[in-house]
Scaffold this active site. Structure first.
Site, PDB file in Angstrom:
ATOM      1  N   LYS A  13     -31.444  12.768 -10.689  1.00 35.73           N
ATOM      2  CA  LYS A  13     -29.986  12.999 -10.624  1.00 35.73           C
ATOM      3  C   LYS A  13     -29.671  14.451 -10.245  1.00 35.73           C
ATOM      4  O   LYS A  13     -28.885  14.708  -9.339  1.00 35.73           O
ATOM      5  CB  LYS A  13     -29.318  12.670 -11.982  1.00 35.73           C
ATOM      6  N   ARG A  88     -22.430   9.205 -20.500  1.00 31.95           N
ATOM      7  CA  ARG A  88     -23.763   8.824 -20.924  1.00 31.95           C
ATOM      8  C   ARG A  88     -23.709   7.606 -21.851  1.00 31.95           C
ATOM      9  O   ARG A  88     -24.727   7.135 -22.290  1.00 31.95           O
ATOM     10  CB  ARG A  88     -24.301  10.017 -21.697  1.00 31.95           C
ATOM     11  N   ARG A 127     -41.978  18.221 -14.392  1.00 33.60           N
ATOM     12  CA  ARG A 127     -40.742  18.956 -14.055  1.00 33.60           C
ATOM     13  C   ARG A 127     -40.812  20.399 -14.547  1.00 33.60           C
ATOM     14  O   ARG A 127     -41.225  20.668 -15.657  1.00 33.60           O
ATOM     15  CB  ARG A 127     -39.543  18.260 -14.691  1.00 33.60           C
ATOM     16  N   ARG A 160     -39.027  22.217 -19.855  1.00 29.48           N
ATOM     17  CA  ARG A 160     -37.999  21.954 -20.874  1.00 29.48           C
ATOM     18  C   ARG A 160     -38.625  21.425 -22.158  1.00 29.48           C
ATOM     19  O   ARG A 160     -39.549  20.626 -22.109  1.00 29.48           O
ATOM     20  CB  ARG A 160     -36.989  20.935 -20.333  1.00 29.48           C
ATOM     21  N   ARG A 171     -36.023   9.509 -25.227  1.00 30.15           N
ATOM     22  CA  ARG A 171     -34.889   9.595 -24.289  1.00 30.15           C
ATOM     23  C   ARG A 171     -34.761   8.317 -23.459  1.00 30.15           C
ATOM     24  O   ARG A 171     -33.654   7.900 -23.115  1.00 30.15           O
ATOM     25  CB  ARG A 171     -35.033  10.826 -23.391  1.00 30.15           C
TER      26      ARG A 171
HETATM   27  P1  ADP Z   1     -31.990  14.318 -17.928  1.00 31.27           P
HETATM   28  O1  ADP Z   1     -31.444  14.583 -16.595  1.00 31.27           O
HETATM   29  O2  ADP Z   1     -33.423  14.643 -18.064  1.00 31.27           O
HETATM   30  O3  ADP Z   1     -31.603  12.991 -18.467  1.00 31.27           O
HETATM   31  P2  ADP Z   1     -29.912  16.076 -18.902  1.00 31.27           P
HETATM   32  O4  ADP Z   1     -30.177  17.441 -18.427  1.00 31.27           O
HETATM   33  O5  ADP Z   1     -28.844  15.283 -18.229  1.00 31.27           O
HETATM   34  O6  ADP Z   1     -31.300  15.313 -18.933  1.00 31.27           O
HETATM   35  O7  ADP Z   1     -29.559  16.095 -20.460  1.00 31.27           O
HETATM   36  C1  ADP Z   1     -30.385  16.770 -21.381  1.00 31.27           C
HETATM   37  C2  ADP Z   1     -29.850  16.535 -22.771  1.00 31.27           C
HETATM   38  O8  ADP Z   1     -28.513  17.084 -22.883  1.00 31.27           O
HETATM   39  C3  ADP Z   1     -29.692  15.078 -23.189  1.00 31.27           C
HETATM   40  O9  ADP Z   1     -30.902  14.503 -23.684  1.00 31.27           O
HETATM   41  C4  ADP Z   1     -28.616  15.189 -24.274  1.00 31.27           C
HETATM   42  O10 ADP Z   1     -29.148  15.691 -25.483  1.00 31.27           O
HETATM   43  C5  ADP Z   1     -27.693  16.267 -23.689  1.00 31.27           C
HETATM   44  N1  ADP Z   1     -26.636  15.669 -22.862  1.00 31.27           N
HETATM   45  C6  ADP Z   1     -26.443  15.811 -21.522  1.00 31.27           C
HETATM   46  N2  ADP Z   1     -25.374  15.134 -21.105  1.00 31.27           N
HETATM   47  C7  ADP Z   1     -24.866  14.515 -22.211  1.00 31.27           C
HETATM   48  C8  ADP Z   1     -23.759  13.647 -22.431  1.00 31.27           C
HETATM   49  N3  ADP Z   1     -22.952  13.243 -21.430  1.00 31.27           N
HETATM   50  N4  ADP Z   1     -23.532  13.220 -23.705  1.00 31.27           N
HETATM   51  C9  ADP Z   1     -24.321  13.609 -24.721  1.00 31.27           C
HETATM   52  N5  ADP Z   1     -25.392  14.410 -24.566  1.00 31.27           N
HETATM   53  C10 ADP Z   1     -25.660  14.867 -23.322  1.00 31.27           C
HETATM   54  P1  ADP Z   2     -32.823  13.993 -13.638  1.00 30.13           P
HETATM   55  O1  ADP Z   2     -31.725  14.996 -13.415  1.00 30.13           O
HETATM   56  O2  ADP Z   2     -32.398  12.591 -13.290  1.00 30.13           O
HETATM   57  O3  ADP Z   2     -33.423  14.069 -15.006  1.00 30.13           O
HETATM   58  P2  ADP Z   2     -34.419  15.675 -11.859  1.00 30.13           P
HETATM   59  O4  ADP Z   2     -33.589  15.837 -10.644  1.00 30.13           O
HETATM   60  O5  ADP Z   2     -34.506  16.814 -12.801  1.00 30.13           O
HETATM   61  O6  ADP Z   2     -34.001  14.318 -12.625  1.00 30.13           O
HETATM   62  O7  ADP Z   2     -35.899  15.258 -11.367  1.00 30.13           O
HETATM   63  C1  ADP Z   2     -36.965  15.068 -12.296  1.00 30.13           C
HETATM   64  C2  ADP Z   2     -38.274  15.588 -11.671  1.00 30.13           C
HETATM   65  O8  ADP Z   2     -38.660  14.748 -10.599  1.00 30.13           O
HETATM   66  C3  ADP Z   2     -38.187  17.002 -11.101  1.00 30.13           C
HETATM   67  O9  ADP Z   2     -39.389  17.668 -11.365  1.00 30.13           O
HETATM   68  C4  ADP Z   2     -37.993  16.769  -9.594  1.00 30.13           C
HETATM   69  O10 ADP Z   2     -38.564  17.834  -8.839  1.00 30.13           O
HETATM   70  C5  ADP Z   2     -38.765  15.480  -9.381  1.00 30.13           C
HETATM   71  N1  ADP Z   2     -38.183  14.636  -8.336  1.00 30.13           N
HETATM   72  C6  ADP Z   2     -36.870  14.416  -8.061  1.00 30.13           C
HETATM   73  N2  ADP Z   2     -36.718  13.548  -7.047  1.00 30.13           N
HETATM   74  C7  ADP Z   2     -37.984  13.191  -6.664  1.00 30.13           C
HETATM   75  C8  ADP Z   2     -38.507  12.320  -5.646  1.00 30.13           C
HETATM   76  N3  ADP Z   2     -37.703  11.635  -4.821  1.00 30.13           N
HETATM   77  N4  ADP Z   2     -39.850  12.208  -5.564  1.00 30.13           N
HETATM   78  C9  ADP Z   2     -40.670  12.894  -6.392  1.00 30.13           C
HETATM   79  N5  ADP Z   2     -40.250  13.728  -7.366  1.00 30.13           N
HETATM   80  C10 ADP Z   2     -38.918  13.878  -7.497  1.00 30.13           C
END
Ligand code: ADP
Ligand code: ADP
Length: 217
Positions: A13, A88, A127, A160, A171
């Site tokens: 994302k 979320r 990541r 992270r 998660r």
């Molecule tokens: P990822 O992309 O790996 O799912 P995010 O960076 O979006 O993780 O979110 C990391 C953490 O921040 C989540 O596990 C949660 O604890 C918090 N968080 C992010 N967005 C929300 C939301 N919309 N509502 C509640 N918690 C959130």
């Molecule tokens: P999210 O916000 O959904 O948690 P991220 O954008 O942080 O996801 O991506 C998670 C990990 O996967 C990062 O290390 C990123 O570099 C890698 N990644 C993202 N898109 C791709 C892809 N199309 N192929 C391989 N790795 C990817």
């Protein structure tokens, strides 16, 4: 255009949000990024959020919603935005709907990034995030030229706290229980577009942009 990106943790994302937002000239609003900035800044919001984030749980809705309400009221979000990581759960989606209705508008499209659990684990385990600019890298799939250093700004890369294996598993459960039901919530409104999020980053961006164009027509 008012767009929401959903998908499991690690779906890509954040990675896609930066490209899509720049193609559409709209701000990318990532609740995870805002929380992490508050954690590093040591604010009260950050202290509160950290406890939940470290466990892999959602930060309470009232805190998250107030933060998003404030962000959406900024000038740059008036003509459109790309929300990454919000809503979320269904209650957040309902509040967002009301909030936008107050502004006299509504969401245009929800992009659902689809990847399987094995790929999610591979992506999250490798990541790395830049401490200075927040850009996301991957040790195998998108490595920086120099290990541990951000190519974009020279900042230090870190893993992270919530990308540890047991937290990743939790998660994914939270995603299945609380976030996945959003897909049918938005499907009922007829605004979901599924995007195959496997394969190279650029190809996923092309698929996402094609899906958005279908909606803009
Ligand atoms: P990822 O992309 O790996 O799912 P995010 O960076 O979006 O993780 O979110 C990391 C953490 O921040 C989540 O596990 C949660 O604890 C918090 N968080 C992010 N967005 C929300 C939301 N919309 N509502 C509640 N918690 C959130
Ligand atoms: P999210 O916000 O959904 O948690 P991220 O954008 O942080 O996801 O991506 C998670 C990990 O996967 C990062 O290390 C990123 O570099 C890698 N990644 C993202 N898109 C791709 C892809 N199309 N192929 C391989 N790795 C990817």
């Amino acid at each position: 255009m008012r767009v929401v990106l959903v998908g499991p943790p690690g779906a890509g994302k954040g990675t896609q949000a930066q490209f899509i937002a720049s193609h559409l000239s709209i701000p990318k609003i990532s609740t995870g990024d805002i929380f992490r900035a508050n954690v590093s800044g040591g604010t009260e919001l950050g202290k509160l959020a950290k406890e939940y984030m470290d466990r892999g749980d959602l930060v309470p809705d009232e805190v998250t919603v107030a933060m998003v309400r404030d962000r959406l009221s900024h000038d740059d979000a008036q003509e459109g935005f790309l929300l990454d990581g919000f809503p979320r759960n269904v209650p957040q989606a309902e509040v967002l709907k009301k909030m936008l209705a107050e502004f006299g508008t509504s969401l245009d499209v929800v992009l659902n990034l689809v990847v399987d659990d094995d790929e999610v684990v591979r992506r999250l385990a490798g990541r790395r995030t830049c401490r200075s600019c927040g850009k996301v890298w991957h040790v195998l799939f998108d490595p920086p030229a120099v290990e541990g250093v951000c190519d974009a700004c020279g900042g230090e890369l870190f893993q992270r706290d919530d990308d540890r294996e047991e937290t990743i598993r939790h998660r994914l459960e939270v995603y299945q229980e609380q976030t996945a039901p959003l897909i049918s919530f938005y499907a009922d409104e007829g605004i979901v577009q599924g995007v195959d999020a496997t394969g190279p980053v650029e190809e996923v961006t092309q698929r996402a942009m094609a899906a958005l164009r279908r909606f803009a027509e």
